[in-house]
Motif scaffolding. Structure first.
Motif, short mmCIF file in Angstrom:
data_model
loop_
_atom_site.label_atom_id
_atom_site.label_comp_id
_atom_site.label_asym_id
_atom_site.label_seq_id
_atom_site.Cartn_x
_atom_site.Cartn_y
_atom_site.Cartn_z
N GLN A 69 0.75 -0.71 0.46
CA GLN A 69 -0.14 -0.48 0.12
C GLN A 69 1.01 1.41 0.05
O GLN A 69 0.18 2.54 -0.40
N GLU A 94 -10.87 -6.18 -12.04
CA GLU A 94 -12.38 -5.26 -11.58
C GLU A 94 -13.80 -6.54 -10.51
O GLU A 94 -13.76 -6.23 -10.13
N GLY A 98 -9.96 -6.92 -7.62
CA GLY A 98 -8.07 -6.00 -7.93
C GLY A 98 -8.88 -5.09 -8.37
O GLY A 98 -9.97 -4.55 -8.81
N THR A 99 -7.65 -4.08 -8.74
CA THR A 99 -8.27 -2.73 -8.69
C THR A 99 -6.96 -2.75 -9.98
O THR A 99 -5.63 -3.11 -9.65
N PHE A 101 -5.03 -0.31 -11.82
CA PHE A 101 -4.81 1.76 -11.64
C PHE A 101 -3.96 1.88 -13.36
O PHE A 101 -3.75 3.52 -12.67
N LYS A 103 -5.47 1.80 -16.72
CA LYS A 103 -6.11 1.83 -17.44
C LYS A 103 -5.88 1.59 -18.85
O LYS A 103 -4.87 1.89 -19.24
N PHE A 116 -2.41 -3.52 -13.31
CA PHE A 116 -3.19 -3.78 -11.86
C PHE A 116 -2.90 -4.18 -10.88
O PHE A 116 -1.47 -4.73 -11.08
N ARG A 123 1.64 -5.62 -8.01
CA ARG A 123 1.77 -4.54 -9.70
C ARG A 123 1.96 -5.92 -10.15
O ARG A 123 2.89 -6.27 -10.75
#
Length: 135
Positions: A69, A94, A98-99, A101, A103, A116, A123
């Motif tokens: 983080q 998504e 997950g995220t 970060f 696009k 992501f 990462r």
């Protein structure tokens, strides 16, 4: 001489991580699964990424685990076969919790990719490279 290389990653929960990566389409060699680890296979050559629960991972490294983080120690990059596959992976990330970060986007006119973070903040980069457009 070295014959293989594999990557080891700490995770908070093996079952959740395995479910997350399964939703992205990764497979596992369950012969090597334990209560605290799993063997994830990546790509056509089955590159091994071992996922270890943090307490087990900490026993190996004898050091602090990076707080994902706050910082990143590495970026794990995988290839895609098309723009559509990049988009599909971003969507699956998504949907699986997950995220994304970064696009999906075109870079330098010949690379299309996204970035992501998995459930533990590691990462990942997904990249389609169209070498015919490389100048």
């Amino acid at each position: 001489m070295t014959k293989q290389i594999w990557l080891n990653l700490p995770v908070k929960d093996i079952k959740q991580s395995k479910m997350f990566f399964s939703k992205l389409g990764f497979s596992f060699n369950e012969e090597h699964d334990t209560e605290y680890s799993t063997c994830m296979l990546v790509g056509g050559n089955n590159f091994v990424i071992m996922l270890f629960e943090q307490t087990t991972f900490q026993e190996f490294i004898k050091n602090k685990i990076t707080d994902t983080q706050q910082s990143s120690e590495m970026l794990i990059s995988i290839d895609a076969e098309s723009w559509e596959e990049v988009d599909a992976i971003a969507y699956k990330v998504e949907e699986a919790g997950g995220t994304v970060f970064s696009k999906p986007a075109l870079s330098q006119g010949w690379m299309y990719g996204c970035g992501f973070a998995d459930l533990d903040g590691h990462r990942w980069g997904v990249l389609y490279m169209d070498f015919s457009k490389l100048s």
